[in-house]
Design a protein around this motif. Structure first.
Motif, mmCIF file in Angstrom:
data_model
loop_
_atom_site.group_PDB
_atom_site.id
_atom_site.type_symbol
_atom_site.label_atom_id
_atom_site.label_comp_id
_atom_site.label_asym_id
_atom_site.label_seq_id
_atom_site.Cartn_x
_atom_site.Cartn_y
_atom_site.Cartn_z
ATOM 1 N N LEU A 204 0.814 -1.218 0.000
ATOM 2 C CA LEU A 204 0.000 0.000 0.000
ATOM 3 C C LEU A 204 0.847 1.268 0.000
ATOM 4 O O LEU A 204 0.424 2.299 -0.528
ATOM 5 C CB LEU A 204 -0.922 0.001 1.220
ATOM 6 C CG LEU A 204 -2.061 -1.021 1.206
ATOM 7 C CD1 LEU A 204 -2.739 -1.078 2.562
ATOM 8 C CD2 LEU A 204 -3.072 -0.692 0.124
ATOM 9 N N SER A 205 2.043 1.207 0.588
ATOM 10 C CA SER A 205 2.896 2.398 0.614
ATOM 11 C C SER A 205 3.417 2.767 -0.773
ATOM 12 O O SER A 205 3.837 3.905 -0.987
ATOM 13 C CB SER A 205 4.075 2.170 1.567
ATOM 14 O OG SER A 205 4.871 1.075 1.135
ATOM 15 N N LYS A 206 3.387 1.809 -1.698
ATOM 16 C CA LYS A 206 3.847 2.083 -3.063
ATOM 17 C C LYS A 206 2.712 2.543 -3.983
ATOM 18 O O LYS A 206 2.951 2.835 -5.165
ATOM 19 C CB LYS A 206 4.484 0.824 -3.656
ATOM 20 C CG LYS A 206 5.710 0.340 -2.890
ATOM 21 C CD LYS A 206 6.233 -0.946 -3.472
ATOM 22 C CE LYS A 206 7.426 -1.476 -2.678
ATOM 23 N NZ LYS A 206 7.905 -2.783 -3.230
ATOM 24 N N LEU A 207 1.497 2.593 -3.458
ATOM 25 C CA LEU A 207 0.346 2.985 -4.278
ATOM 26 C C LEU A 207 0.459 4.458 -4.681
ATOM 27 O O LEU A 207 0.732 5.317 -3.845
ATOM 28 C CB LEU A 207 -0.942 2.747 -3.496
ATOM 29 C CG LEU A 207 -2.254 3.035 -4.225
ATOM 30 C CD1 LEU A 207 -2.437 2.099 -5.407
ATOM 31 C CD2 LEU A 207 -3.423 2.894 -3.258
ATOM 32 N N ASP A 208 0.259 4.718 -5.946
ATOM 33 C CA ASP A 208 0.336 6.085 -6.456
ATOM 34 C C ASP A 208 -0.914 6.860 -6.038
ATOM 35 O O ASP A 208 -2.039 6.542 -6.451
ATOM 36 C CB ASP A 208 0.457 6.059 -7.989
ATOM 37 C CG ASP A 208 0.815 7.427 -8.568
ATOM 38 O OD1 ASP A 208 0.791 8.413 -7.808
ATOM 39 O OD2 ASP A 208 1.118 7.499 -9.768
ATOM 40 N N GLY A 209 -0.734 7.869 -5.193
ATOM 41 C CA GLY A 209 -1.866 8.651 -4.712
ATOM 42 C C GLY A 209 -2.570 9.439 -5.789
ATOM 43 O O GLY A 209 -3.736 9.834 -5.621
ATOM 44 N N ARG A 210 -1.901 9.663 -6.922
ATOM 45 C CA ARG A 210 -2.534 10.414 -8.005
ATOM 46 C C ARG A 210 -3.719 9.667 -8.611
ATOM 47 O O ARG A 210 -4.624 10.289 -9.176
ATOM 48 C CB ARG A 210 -1.504 10.732 -9.083
ATOM 49 C CG ARG A 210 -0.408 11.709 -8.612
ATOM 50 C CD ARG A 210 0.652 11.886 -9.661
ATOM 51 N NE ARG A 210 1.354 10.633 -9.924
ATOM 52 C CZ ARG A 210 2.349 10.520 -10.820
ATOM 53 N NH1 ARG A 210 2.753 11.575 -11.514
ATOM 54 N NH2 ARG A 210 2.933 9.353 -11.016
ATOM 55 N N LEU A 211 -3.701 8.337 -8.471
ATOM 56 C CA LEU A 211 -4.836 7.561 -8.973
ATOM 57 C C LEU A 211 -6.098 7.874 -8.177
ATOM 58 O O LEU A 211 -7.192 7.994 -8.754
ATOM 59 C CB LEU A 211 -4.520 6.066 -8.892
ATOM 60 C CG LEU A 211 -3.357 5.570 -9.758
ATOM 61 C CD1 LEU A 211 -3.065 4.108 -9.469
ATOM 62 C CD2 LEU A 211 -3.669 5.766 -11.243
ATOM 63 N N LEU A 212 -5.963 8.004 -6.871
ATOM 64 C CA LEU A 212 -7.117 8.353 -6.043
ATOM 65 C C LEU A 212 -7.572 9.782 -6.321
ATOM 66 O O LEU A 212 -8.780 10.069 -6.321
ATOM 67 C CB LEU A 212 -6.763 8.184 -4.564
ATOM 68 C CG LEU A 212 -6.368 6.764 -4.128
ATOM 69 C CD1 LEU A 212 -5.962 6.759 -2.657
ATOM 70 C CD2 LEU A 212 -7.503 5.780 -4.373
#
Length: 316
Positions: A204-212
Motif C-alpha cells: 500500500l505504501s507504493k500505491l500512487d496517490g494520483r490515482l485516487l
C-alpha cells in the motif's frame, strides 16, 4: 592466440558469473534445507521400523533387487477419521486466522501507508515490537488474559460478548473463554497479525496517490475509489500476507496446545503425539508428508498467480 590465452579464456567462461551465483544460491538452499530433509521424511514414512532402526527400502536377495515400500501408514490415515478431522481442523482454523488477520490488518496497514512519512517508521516498529518478546511468553500471557479472572475475559463478559460466542458455539458456556475455539483463534490472530500487516503495508505504501486524486476528480466517492482502485492494486499484498499467515497456521502446535481444547485438535498436535508419545516415526513422517502436501497447494496457487501477473505485465 597463444595456448595460455586460450586456457585463460576457457577458464573465464567456466567460472560462475555473479548472475549464476545469485540464481544458484536459492536453489542450493532449497535443496539442502527442504528437498533433502523432505526426502528423508518421505523415506521414513514408507519404511518399516524395527526397534530403533529402519529396514532398507532396497533389498538384495537371491540375485533379485527388491523395493519394499510400506504404504500401510497412508492407508491407516485415510481410513481413520481422527486424522481426517485433524487435517480439516487445521485448514479451518488456518483459514479463519487468515481472514481475521486480513480483517484487522488491512485497515491498520492502510492507516500506516497513509500516515506522515516521519511517523511510518515508528508504526512499523510498533508492529514488530511483539517479536522482541518470546513467542511462548506471549501465548502464556493470553492464558492469563482469557481466564475468568483475566481483564480481557471480564471485559468481554461485561459487554455480553460471551453470550454471543456461546450461542455461536465458539465457547462452551458464557464466561468461559479458555480451551475453546475462540481462545485458539484469538491467540493465532494475535501471533500472526504482523505477518499480514507488513506485506500489506509494503504494497500500500507504493500505491500512487494520483490515482485516487484522479478518481475523485471523476466524481468517485472515497469508498468507491477504495474498492475500485486501492483494493485491486493491493491484491499482491493480500495474497502474500495470506500465504505468510495460512501456511504456518496449518502446522501450528504451541498455540493449540496452550490455548485450545479437545475440540480444537490440529495436525500439529497429532504429529507431536506420533513422534514423542507413540514413538511411531513412520506414522509421524506420513502425517508430516501429507501436511506438507497440503501446504504446497496454496503455494502452487500463489506461484500460478505470480506467473499470470508477470505474463500480464509482459503483454503490456
Amino acid at each position: 592466440m597463444s595456448a595460455t590465452t586460450r586456457l585463460q579464456s576457457a577458464a573465464a567462461r567456466l567460472r560462475p558469473s555473479g548472475r549464476s551465483w545469485v540464481i544458484g544460491l536459492p536453489y542450493v538452499w532449497l535443496l539442502v534445507f527442504f528437498a533433502l530433509p523432505f526426502a528423508i521424511v518421505l523415506k521414513i514414512s514408507v519404511s518399516e521400523m524395527e526397534t530403533v532402526h529402519f529396514k532398507d527400502l532396497l533389498r538384495y536377495a537371491d540375485g533379485v533387487v527388491l523395493l519394499a515400500l510400506k504404504l500401510s501408514n497412508y492407508e491407516f490415515i485415510a481410513q481413520d477419521p481422527l486424522y481426517l478431522q485433524a487435517y480439516l481442523n487445521s485448514l479451518k482454523y488456518a483459514a479463519a486466522t487468515t481472514l481475521g488477520c486480513l480483517f484487522i490488518g488491512y485497515p491498520f496497514a492502510y492507516f500506516m501507508a497513509r500516515s506522515r512519512a516521519s511517523l511510518q517508521p515508528a508504526l512499523v516498529m510498533l508492529v514488530m515490537l511483539p517479536f522482541w518478546t518470546s513467542f511462548l511468553l506471549r501465548v502464556y500471557a493470553w492464558k492469563g488474559l482469557l481466564t475468568e479472572q483475566g481483564w480481557v475475559a471480564q471485559a468481554l463478559t461485561g459487554l455480553g460478548v460471551d453470550r454471543l460466542l456461546a450461542s455461536a458455539g465458539l465457547i462452551e458456556t458464557a464466561g468461559k473463554f479458555m480451551n475453546t475455539p475462540f481462545s485458539l483463534w484469538v491467540g493465532m490472530v494475535y501471533t500472526y497479525l504482523p505477518f499480514m500487516v507488513l506485506p500489506l503495508y509494503a504494497n500500500l505504501s507504493k500505491l500512487d496517490g494520483r490515482l485516487l486524486e484522479a478518481a475523485a476528480d471523476l466524481g468517485a466517492t472515497p469508498w468507491v475509489a477504495f474498492w475500485r482502485i486501492t483494493v485491486p492494486l493491493s491484491k499482491a499484498g493480500v495474497i502474500a500476507g495470506s500465504m505468510l499467515v495460512f501456511i504456518p497456521c496449518v502446522g501450528e502446535f504451541v498455540i493449540p496446545e496452550l490455548l485450545g481444547g479437545p475440540q480444537t485438535l490440529m495436525i500439529g498436535r497429532v504429529l507431536w503425539d506420533e513422534f514423542f508419545s507413540n514413538n511411531d516415526w513412520p506414522m509421524a513422517c506420513a502425517v508430516a508428508v501429507l501436511m506438507i502436501l497440503l501446504i504446497l497447494v496454496p503455494l502452487a496457487l500463489f506461484n500460478k498467480y505470480q506467473s499470470q501477473q508477470r505474463d500480464a505485465r509482459g503483454s503490456h
